[in-house]
Write an enzyme that holds these catalytic residues in place. Sequence first.
Site, PDB file in Angstrom:
ATOM      1  N   ARG A 258     -35.671 -42.346  66.762  1.00 35.86           N
ATOM      2  CA  ARG A 258     -35.241 -43.696  67.119  1.00 35.86           C
ATOM      3  C   ARG A 258     -34.286 -44.167  66.027  1.00 35.86           C
ATOM      4  NH1 ARG A 258     -38.109 -47.781  64.877  1.00 35.86           N
ATOM      5  NH2 ARG A 258     -40.178 -46.910  65.148  1.00 35.86           N
ATOM      6  N   HIS A 262     -38.003 -50.425  66.079  1.00 37.24           N
ATOM      7  CA  HIS A 262     -38.975 -50.322  67.179  1.00 37.24           C
ATOM      8  C   HIS A 262     -38.644 -51.356  68.255  1.00 37.24           C
ATOM      9  CE1 HIS A 262     -42.686 -50.443  69.457  1.00 37.24           C
ATOM     10  NE2 HIS A 262     -42.841 -51.701  69.141  1.00 37.24           N
ATOM     11  N   TYR A 271     -40.161 -48.878  56.164  1.00 39.79           N
ATOM     12  CA  TYR A 271     -40.992 -47.667  56.255  1.00 39.79           C
ATOM     13  C   TYR A 271     -40.205 -46.362  56.336  1.00 39.79           C
ATOM     14  CZ  TYR A 271     -40.191 -48.651  61.246  1.00 39.79           C
ATOM     15  OH  TYR A 271     -39.626 -48.926  62.454  1.00 39.79           O
TER      16      TYR A 271
END
Lengths: 362, 325
Positions: A258, A262, A271
Site C-alpha cells: 500500500r 490505510h 510505522y
Amino acid sequence: MLFDHYDPLKKEMFGVLDKDGKITNKDFEPDIDDDTLVHMYKTMVLARIADVKALQYQRQGRMLTFAPVQGQEACQIGPMAASAKSDWLVPAFREAAAMLYKGVSLKQAYLYWFGNERGSRYDDDVNVMPINVPIGSQVNHAAGIAYAAKLKKSGEAVITYIGDGGTSHGEFHEGVNFGAVYSVPMVTIIQNNQYAISTPRELATKAKTLAQKASSYGIPGIQVDGNDVLAMYEATKVALERAKNGDGPTLIEAVTYRLGPHTTSDDPSIYRKETEVEEWREKDPITRFKKYLSNRKLWNKDKEEKLQEETKKFVTNTFKEVEKTGQYGVDDVYDYNYETMPDDLKAQKEAYLAYLKESEGE
Amino acid sequence: MAKLTLLGAINNALDQQLEKDKNVVVYGEDAGFEGGVFRVTKGLQKKHGKDRVFDTPISEAAILGSAVGMAANGLRPIPEIQFSGFMFPGYNQIAVHIARMRNRSRGKYPMPIVVRMPYGGGVRALEHHSESLETLFAHIPGLKLVIPATPYDAKGLLTAAIKDNDPVIYFEPKKIYRAFKQEVPEEEYEVPIGKARIVKEGSDLTVVSWGAMLHETQKAIKDLGDDYSIELIDLRTIAPMDTKTVIESVKKTGRFMVVHEAVKTLGIGSELISRVNEGAFFHLEAQPTRVTAPDITVPLPKGEHHHIVDAKRIAHEIKKLAHFE
C-alpha cells in the site's frame, strides 16, 4: 498445473514480469488480446488518478475519509480481467480498481466516499457487492454467493478480496472453510500489502506465507507477485477454471504494498520508513505494465500524455457531478430499511417531516 | 387438517416451502442428515436433497454470512442456529449485514432470509441453552422478529417469514415444541407479520405475552377463575410491534401488564410500557407492570425456577394490579 509449480511452504512466488516489463516466465505468460491489455492499463491509470484526486478532495474537506488503492492496482485489475462479466466481485473496502473494472462507475465509487449510499447501488447487471467495512465478513458472503451459483448451475464464479490483516479474523477461516467443504466456485485473493493499518504482516500470523493456509482447508494456494498484473491474471484465470469445473475454491496471496495511508485518517510515517516505501515505488505495478505494453508496441508517450489528460478531466468532472447531485433527502434516510415501511417507522418519518415544517425559520 | 405440535407445524411449513419454491434452502449444524438436535428438520434432506437441506461446519458466522451471499444471488435461505445462546459468533453477520444490506445497496440486494433459532428456558439444559434474547434483535433496524406460541401460528408465521423479502428472525419456544397439538391446515396460509392476536377478550386488565410464557399466563388466568376479566394478547411479532392492538386494549381496560421470559432491564416490556404511556397515558388507572426474569444470568436447572416466572407468580401479580386503587 500452475499451482503445482509454486509451493507456498517454500515461499515460491509466481511472477511473469520483471521490473522492466520483460517476460521472465514464458511458460505462464497469459494470452490476452491487445484491446484487453490496453483496457486493463487504462483502468489502472483511472484508478490511480481517481485516488490521487480523491486524496486532494478529502484534504479540502470535500470528501469523507477513504481507503486509497495506490500500489495495489495490479492485484485487482489482473483478476478482474480474467473473470467473466457474470462472475461476482465481493470486495472488502480497498478495491476501487477492481470495482471500476467490473462496471461500477467512477461516479458511484465517488458518491460512496462522498457519503451517500446511492454510491453502492450499482447497475443491475453488475455483479459486485457493496464495499464491506467489517473485516473478513465478506468472505462468508462470497461463499454464499458461490453456493447459490453452484446450486442454480449458473456458471458464475466468485472472487473475493481480503487483506493480510483480515486473515487473522475468524470469519476468514469460516468462509474459506465453508466454501471448501461444499467445493463452491470461489476464489479468495489476499492482498498482502504488508500492514494492517500499523500492524506488520509478521504480527498477523506466524505462518511463512498466507497462501500456505490453503492447505489446511484442502484447497490449492499460491503466492503471486501482486504488482505483476499478468501473473495475477494468469493465477486467477486458472483458479476460475478450477472453480467452474467444480473443483472448488482457491486461495491466492498477492504480495503487494500500500503506497498510501490505510485511510486518509492514517499517518503511515509513524510505522514505516520512507526508504521502504521508495523500494516499493520502484516496483510500481503501473510502471511495470506500461513498460510491457511499450515493449509490445501497444503503448507510447503520445498515448500516455493523451490518456493522462483525458482521465484527469474525466475524474474532475465526475467529482463535480457528484458534489452537485450527491445530496440527501428525507426519503433517502427513511425509505430503504424495509421493502414496506412498518407503521411505527411511518409515524417517525411523519413526525420528523412535521418538525421540519414547524421549525422552519426558527 | 392434521393435528400437529409446534415443532411439527414448523417442519410442515419448511417442507411445503421447499416443495413450492426451489430457491428455498434449509441448513445449519446437524440440520441435514439427522434433522436437527430437536428433529425440527427431520425428513427434509431425504425428501429435498442434500444440496437444499444440509449440514454445516460448526461456524455460526459462516452459516449466517453465507445466507447474505445466497440471498444476494437469488436464494431464500433459512439458516438454523442450534440454540439462540450460540448465535453470538454469527450476530456480527445479522447486525452488520443481514439487517443492513437492503439499505446499504439502496434496495439492490434485499435479504429474504429467515434465521430460525430455538430460544427460552424451562428445558433443564446446560449453560447457554436457555436465553431469551429478543431485545438484541428488536433493537436492530432492518430486522423483523416473530415468536409463535401455537402450532397454527408457527406454520403461518414461518410461511409469511419465508415469503417476506426482508430478513426475519424466527424464535422457536423450545419448551413448548411438543407440549400440545392443534389442528393445522394442510394448505399454505400466512399469519401476517406485525399483527398481535387477542387470545381472550376482557375488560379489567390487559396482559401481553408471547412464546412459552403465553401459556403460563393462560394458566394463571384460568387459575384465577371468573373473578377477573382479563384481556390476553399474544404479541406474536416483536418487531415491528403491533402497538395499535395493545393501545386499543389498554384504553378499554386501563391496566397493563407484560409477561416475558427475558430479563427485566431493556426487555421488550420496557418498550411496550413506553408505547402504552405514549398512546394510552390518560386511560391508565395503575402503573404498568412488568413480570419478567430478574437481571441476572439464567441459572443452571437447579435454580431456574427462581428465574423464569410461572403461572403462580403471574396470577399473584395480576391480582395486585387488578386491585390497585
